[in-house]
Design a protein around this motif. Sequence first.
Motif, PDB file in Angstrom:
ATOM      1  N   ALA A  60      -3.813   4.698  11.412  1.00  0.00           N
ATOM      2  CA  ALA A  60      -3.205   5.903  10.843  1.00  0.00           C
ATOM      3  C   ALA A  60      -3.221   7.042  11.850  1.00  0.00           C
ATOM      4  O   ALA A  60      -2.230   7.775  11.999  1.00  0.00           O
ATOM      5  CB  ALA A  60      -3.933   6.312   9.566  1.00  0.00           C
ATOM      6  N   ASP A  61      -4.330   7.184  12.576  1.00  0.00           N
ATOM      7  CA  ASP A  61      -4.420   8.236  13.592  1.00  0.00           C
ATOM      8  C   ASP A  61      -3.379   8.042  14.685  1.00  0.00           C
ATOM      9  O   ASP A  61      -2.791   9.010  15.172  1.00  0.00           O
ATOM     10  CB  ASP A  61      -5.814   8.264  14.216  1.00  0.00           C
ATOM     11  CG  ASP A  61      -6.881   8.763  13.256  1.00  0.00           C
ATOM     12  OD1 ASP A  61      -6.546   9.429  12.253  1.00  0.00           O
ATOM     13  OD2 ASP A  61      -8.079   8.474  13.514  1.00  0.00           O
ATOM     14  N   ALA A  62      -3.137   6.781  15.066  1.00  0.00           N
ATOM     15  CA  ALA A  62      -2.208   6.492  16.153  1.00  0.00           C
ATOM     16  C   ALA A  62      -0.746   6.481  15.710  1.00  0.00           C
ATOM     17  O   ALA A  62       0.124   7.022  16.393  1.00  0.00           O
ATOM     18  CB  ALA A  62      -2.552   5.148  16.788  1.00  0.00           C
ATOM     19  N   SER A  90      -0.504  -0.133   2.362  1.00  0.00           N
ATOM     20  CA  SER A  90       0.501  -1.151   2.684  1.00  0.00           C
ATOM     21  C   SER A  90       1.909  -0.674   2.333  1.00  0.00           C
ATOM     22  O   SER A  90       2.861  -0.896   3.097  1.00  0.00           O
ATOM     23  CB  SER A  90       0.199  -2.459   1.953  1.00  0.00           C
ATOM     24  OG  SER A  90      -1.009  -2.996   2.405  1.00  0.00           O
ATOM     25  N   GLU A  91       2.040  -0.028   1.184  1.00  0.00           N
ATOM     26  CA  GLU A  91       3.349   0.513   0.787  1.00  0.00           C
ATOM     27  C   GLU A  91       3.819   1.583   1.765  1.00  0.00           C
ATOM     28  O   GLU A  91       4.996   1.618   2.141  1.00  0.00           O
ATOM     29  CB  GLU A  91       3.272   1.106  -0.620  1.00  0.00           C
ATOM     30  CG  GLU A  91       3.212   0.071  -1.717  1.00  0.00           C
ATOM     31  CD  GLU A  91       3.066   0.705  -3.099  1.00  0.00           C
ATOM     32  OE1 GLU A  91       3.447   1.886  -3.276  1.00  0.00           O
ATOM     33  OE2 GLU A  91       2.559   0.009  -3.998  1.00  0.00           O
ATOM     34  N   LEU A  92       2.922   2.458   2.174  1.00  0.00           N
ATOM     35  CA  LEU A  92       3.276   3.512   3.129  1.00  0.00           C
ATOM     36  C   LEU A  92       3.729   2.917   4.459  1.00  0.00           C
ATOM     37  O   LEU A  92       4.756   3.333   5.019  1.00  0.00           O
ATOM     38  CB  LEU A  92       2.079   4.447   3.358  1.00  0.00           C
ATOM     39  CG  LEU A  92       2.288   5.564   4.383  1.00  0.00           C
ATOM     40  CD1 LEU A  92       3.341   6.559   3.891  1.00  0.00           C
ATOM     41  CD2 LEU A  92       0.969   6.264   4.678  1.00  0.00           C
ATOM     42  N   VAL A  93       2.997   1.937   4.941  1.00  0.00           N
ATOM     43  CA  VAL A  93       3.347   1.280   6.201  1.00  0.00           C
ATOM     44  C   VAL A  93       4.723   0.630   6.079  1.00  0.00           C
ATOM     45  O   VAL A  93       5.560   0.738   6.984  1.00  0.00           O
ATOM     46  CB  VAL A  93       2.255   0.245   6.590  1.00  0.00           C
ATOM     47  CG1 VAL A  93       2.726  -0.680   7.687  1.00  0.00           C
ATOM     48  CG2 VAL A  93       0.981   0.968   6.995  1.00  0.00           C
ATOM     49  N   GLU A  94       4.980  -0.012   4.946  1.00  0.00           N
ATOM     50  CA  GLU A  94       6.275  -0.655   4.703  1.00  0.00           C
ATOM     51  C   GLU A  94       7.395   0.389   4.655  1.00  0.00           C
ATOM     52  O   GLU A  94       8.450   0.214   5.280  1.00  0.00           O
ATOM     53  CB  GLU A  94       6.215  -1.458   3.398  1.00  0.00           C
ATOM     54  CG  GLU A  94       7.478  -2.230   3.074  1.00  0.00           C
ATOM     55  CD  GLU A  94       7.692  -3.411   4.004  1.00  0.00           C
ATOM     56  OE1 GLU A  94       8.869  -3.731   4.260  1.00  0.00           O
ATOM     57  OE2 GLU A  94       6.721  -4.015   4.463  1.00  0.00           O
ATOM     58  N   GLU A  95       7.176   1.476   3.917  1.00  0.00           N
ATOM     59  CA  GLU A  95       8.184   2.543   3.801  1.00  0.00           C
ATOM     60  C   GLU A  95       8.547   3.149   5.150  1.00  0.00           C
ATOM     61  O   GLU A  95       9.694   3.513   5.384  1.00  0.00           O
ATOM     62  CB  GLU A  95       7.666   3.668   2.893  1.00  0.00           C
ATOM     63  CG  GLU A  95       7.622   3.332   1.435  1.00  0.00           C
ATOM     64  CD  GLU A  95       6.904   4.410   0.615  1.00  0.00           C
ATOM     65  OE1 GLU A  95       6.601   5.502   1.157  1.00  0.00           O
ATOM     66  OE2 GLU A  95       6.629   4.146  -0.574  1.00  0.00           O
TER      67      GLU A  95
END
Length: 176
Positions: free
Chosen positions: A109-111, A134-139
């Motif tokens: 998240a930091d990177a 996981s949803e945020l990463v996918e979005e």
Amino acid sequence: MPRRRFAGAMLLYAEGPRGLRPAGFFFWEKIVVAVNVDDLEDAVLLVSDPDTPGEAWVCPDTGAVHVRSELVDEALAPLPDDIDTSDRYIPVPHMRHLALGLELVFDFADAALPDEADDVRGMFKRAGGYGEFSELVEERGLSERWHAFREAQTRAVLGAWCEEHGLALAQQGLPH
């Protein structure tokens, strides 16, 4: 089995009529045993799974990963007879002891999501945090990047753990 070799040498002396004199060299090699990365990673996941308790060890002589779990048929993967009585087997640690849990998510998240890093930390203060992450990463279209990051970090951490125990981490595709 892949091995890393370290050479050494020692000057030998012999007693002669005029005292000790150099007589030659003695050479030796230290062989470092390799542990299959996939087997070790699977063992860490098994040991870390709260729903299916299990234990795992690495044999420092062979690099074999031994697992005790209700998910593994002991007839197909028998444990050494001395697994419970010998201290020579190295216990496979829980992922929490290897910084492969939330630390990994927060580093990503930091990177990759610096503006949302605090939000990601907040997700894990309540139930369902990993699903939200996981949803945020996918979005954000970062799924491939997350999986590559997680794999690279996991391999680096497992490699360091192996080195700490006098082992080497063998990459995929090598014999078990």
